[in-house]
Design an enzyme around this catalytic site. Structure first.
Site, PDB file in Angstrom:
ATOM      1  N   TYR A  28      14.119   9.366   3.658  1.00 38.58           N
ATOM      2  CA  TYR A  28      13.250   9.192   2.507  1.00 38.58           C
ATOM      3  C   TYR A  28      14.085   9.262   1.236  1.00 38.58           C
ATOM      4  O   TYR A  28      14.779  10.259   0.987  1.00 38.58           O
ATOM      5  CB  TYR A  28      12.161  10.270   2.471  1.00 38.58           C
ATOM      6  CG  TYR A  28      11.245  10.125   1.281  1.00 38.58           C
ATOM      7  CD1 TYR A  28      10.435   8.999   1.144  1.00 38.58           C
ATOM      8  CD2 TYR A  28      11.206  11.085   0.282  1.00 38.58           C
ATOM      9  CE1 TYR A  28       9.610   8.845   0.039  1.00 38.58           C
ATOM     10  CE2 TYR A  28      10.373  10.944  -0.815  1.00 38.58           C
ATOM     11  CZ  TYR A  28       9.585   9.822  -0.931  1.00 38.58           C
ATOM     12  OH  TYR A  28       8.770   9.669  -2.027  1.00 38.58           O
ATOM     13  N   HIS A  38       8.854   5.601  -2.387  1.00 36.95           N
ATOM     14  CA  HIS A  38       7.658   5.263  -3.165  1.00 36.95           C
ATOM     15  C   HIS A  38       8.085   4.757  -4.534  1.00 36.95           C
ATOM     16  O   HIS A  38       9.051   5.266  -5.110  1.00 36.95           O
ATOM     17  CB  HIS A  38       6.748   6.492  -3.323  1.00 36.95           C
ATOM     18  CG  HIS A  38       6.160   6.928  -2.028  1.00 36.95           C
ATOM     19  ND1 HIS A  38       6.755   7.881  -1.239  1.00 36.95           N
ATOM     20  CD2 HIS A  38       5.047   6.525  -1.375  1.00 36.95           C
ATOM     21  CE1 HIS A  38       6.016   8.056  -0.143  1.00 36.95           C
ATOM     22  NE2 HIS A  38       4.977   7.249  -0.203  1.00 36.95           N
TER      23      HIS A  38
END
Length: 182
Positions: free
Chosen positions: A100, A139
């Site tokens: 991530y 994101h």
């Protein structure tokens, strides 16, 4: 520093450097205790949110190959911070992982020099070396079309859009982008 697209050069003090030579001038610095203050400063001027101490402690306890500052000659111009996660949190093994990207930033004055491309290439290459990491994800705020296009050039795909993902910035919605490695 100004970028000249027509001749693919960057001018600084009347010295022209081809942008494809920029990678040879980049230096990657592992993030340890001594680099935290510099990372905090860089994050403060690059991102619209203030990161808490928990974030910085997580960076210190994550594998160094996924967390680094980037210097162009002697100026820190960017940083990337990642963490390794399980694809399925209930999985007891470490066989199915994902990387991530928590933060990925380059100072505005240096964004057209392909420094971000070099950084992302390095992250993807490091993740690809670990046979247990299946994908890289992140994101992006829904109004950041430049970032979405940047990641798509590297094979990231829009997985979904999350309403209210961000708590202290507007717009609060985020695109979830994923690049499959295997």
């Amino acid at each position: 520093m100004t970028s000249t697209e027509e001749n693919n050069t960057t001018s600084t003090n009347n010295t022209a450097t081809p942008t494809n030579d920029i990678r040879s001038k980049l230096h990657y610095i592992d993030i340890g205790e001594r680099q935290l203050e510099l990372l905090r400063t860089l994050n403060a001027v690059t991102f619209p949110v203030q990161y808490q101490e928990q974030f910085y402690q997580q960076v210190l306890h994550s594998p160094v190959e996924y967390n680094f500052l980037v210097n162009l000659t002697d100026i820190t111009v960017g940083a990337v911070c990642c963490r390794v996660e399980k694809i399925n949190p209930d999985d007891k093994s470490d066989q199915n992982l994902k990387l991530y990207i928590m933060t990925f930033g380059v100072l505005a004055a240096y964004r057209q020099l392909k420094i971000g491309s070099a950084m992302l290439d390095r992250i993807i290459a490091a993740a690809s070396k670990n046979s247990h990491i299946q994908e890289v994800h992140l994101h992006v705020q829904i109004n950041n079309d430049v970032a979405v296009k940047f990641y798509q050039k590297f094979g990231f795909e829009l997985k979904d859009t999350l309403k209210g993902y961000y708590k202290r910035i507007e717009p609060a919605d985020a695109h979830h982008l994923v690049k499959k490695l295997r």
